[in-house]
Design a protein around this motif. Structure first.
Motif: not given
Length: 269
Positions: A57-85
């Protein structure tokens, strides 16, 4: 008497130099002291997330690596902001549970953490966090935000600037600088700390319902941080305090049993 005065003066000078040295060391090495990015990278193929994909995923002048999976119909996506380690990949058990219950998810490493090259700074972490949210939001599914530990700051920042359905904060801090001040009370951390993560200011812009989870035995971020931050939330939903739970105990203590109904209620019309 003159000799005693000279001795006291020399002692004061030595103490002042030692104090200045400690402050200088903390200032120039503070990010090495604040962040713990080292950790193993778990391959996506080594998990049960057969329908998930690894994305850049592009971010500014760089990018980040992510895993993504779409939800089942009618369900939401949880964006998980990880901890420090370590890497977000080490927490695949969480994403596997999200998916098993029909939720989609997106999880990623901020720049400077194992799968995403770059420098760890507050500005970069906030930029990365907004970039991931915007990338997921473009797909059109409702979004739930989940922040853990140091990730509660970016999660709160994003929730105050984007439209999600709910915000869950797991072991949050009132601000990173307040935690540092509690840990190093004799040092002027408010003056020299670069990455202060003022969640106590950011949460005032959050219009989503907020669930905060914390343990009474948290030795990393004291439980009073979660309690004080919850008191500032414009739309508080629940403060879930787990007796005798330490900083990394809440998943095993059943936080998903609190999160799932919270998200489902937030999704309901």
């Amino acid at each position: 008497m003159k000799l005693l005065r000279r001795g006291l003066f020399a002692l004061v000078i030595l103490v002042a130099l030692a104090y200045a040295g400690a402050v200088g060391y903390m200032y120039f090495n503070q990010r090495a002291l604040q962040y713990s990015p080292a950790g193993d990278i778990i391959a996506l193929s080594a998990t049960t997330l057969g329908a998930a994909e690894q994305v850049t995923i592009p971010s500014g002048n760089s990018s980040v690596t992510a895993w993504y999976q779409a939800p089942q119909p009618g369900m939401p996506v949880i964006i998980y902001y990880k901890g420090n380690t370590g890497s977000f990949t080490e927490e695949h058990e969480r994403y596997e549970q999200f998916v098993a219950d029909g939720f989609g998810f997106a999880a990623f490493d901020y720049r400077g953490f194992p799968t995403s090259p770059g420098e760890i700074t507050q500005d970069n972490m906030l930029e990365d966090s907004l970039a991931v949210f915007d990338w997921v939001a473009a797909k059109g599914d409702p979004i739930m935000i989940w922040g853990r530990s140091i990730g509660t700051g970016p999660a709160t920042y994003v929730a105050g600037r984007r439209d999600a359905k709910a915000l869950l904060l797991e072991t949050p801090y009132l601000s990173a600088v307040s935690v540092a001040a509690e840990r190093y009370p004799i040092l002027p951390v408010n003056l020299v700390m670069l990455d202060q993560f003022p969640s106590n200011a950011w949460i005032k812009d959050v219009t989503e319902p907020v669930l905060i989870a914390h343990g009474t035995a948290d030795r990393t971020i004291g439980v009073s941080n979660g309690e004080r931050l919850y008191a500032l939330a414009p739309k508080p939903y629940e403060l879930w305090i787990v007796p005798d739970a330490d900083h990394s105990d809440l998943w095993d203590a059943g936080i998903w049993g609190q999160a799932q109904p919270f998200f489902e209620k937030a999704l309901a019309p």
